[in-house]
Design a protein around this motif. Sequence first.
Motif, PDB file in Angstrom:
ATOM      1  N   THR A  45      50.684  45.481  69.743  1.00  0.00           N
ATOM      2  CA  THR A  45      51.643  45.818  68.699  1.00  0.00           C
ATOM      3  C   THR A  45      50.924  45.870  67.356  1.00  0.00           C
ATOM      4  N   VAL A  63      50.209  45.732  63.384  1.00  0.00           N
ATOM      5  CA  VAL A  63      50.707  44.934  62.263  1.00  0.00           C
ATOM      6  C   VAL A  63      50.826  45.868  61.065  1.00  0.00           C
ATOM      7  N   HIS A  64      52.019  45.960  60.510  1.00  0.00           N
ATOM      8  CA  HIS A  64      52.252  46.826  59.368  1.00  0.00           C
ATOM      9  C   HIS A  64      52.238  45.986  58.094  1.00  0.00           C
TER      10      HIS A  64
END
Length: 86
Positions: free
Chosen positions: A14, A16-17
């Motif tokens: 996933t 990471v923003h």
Amino acid sequence: MSMFLTLVTEAEHTPVHLPMPAWGFGVLALGVFAGLLLFVWMFRHTAQTLIEGGHGPDQGDFAHGNAPERGGRHGATGTHDQGHRH
């Protein structure tokens, strides 16, 4: 155990923003540091003023050597450039 490994491997993928680009955190940190430095610089003589007793209405600028002239042009010595006698 295989279910645990499946969950762990999926969690690693996933992305990471970040709320801003990575270099923006460095610029933000430098800006905060400069602001705090400016804030501290504003109070650079405060401790010495507190030690000397501060500026009261009767003291004026005595703490910084700006005493008013008494007795003539040369301060407390009482000498005049014109040679007047008292």
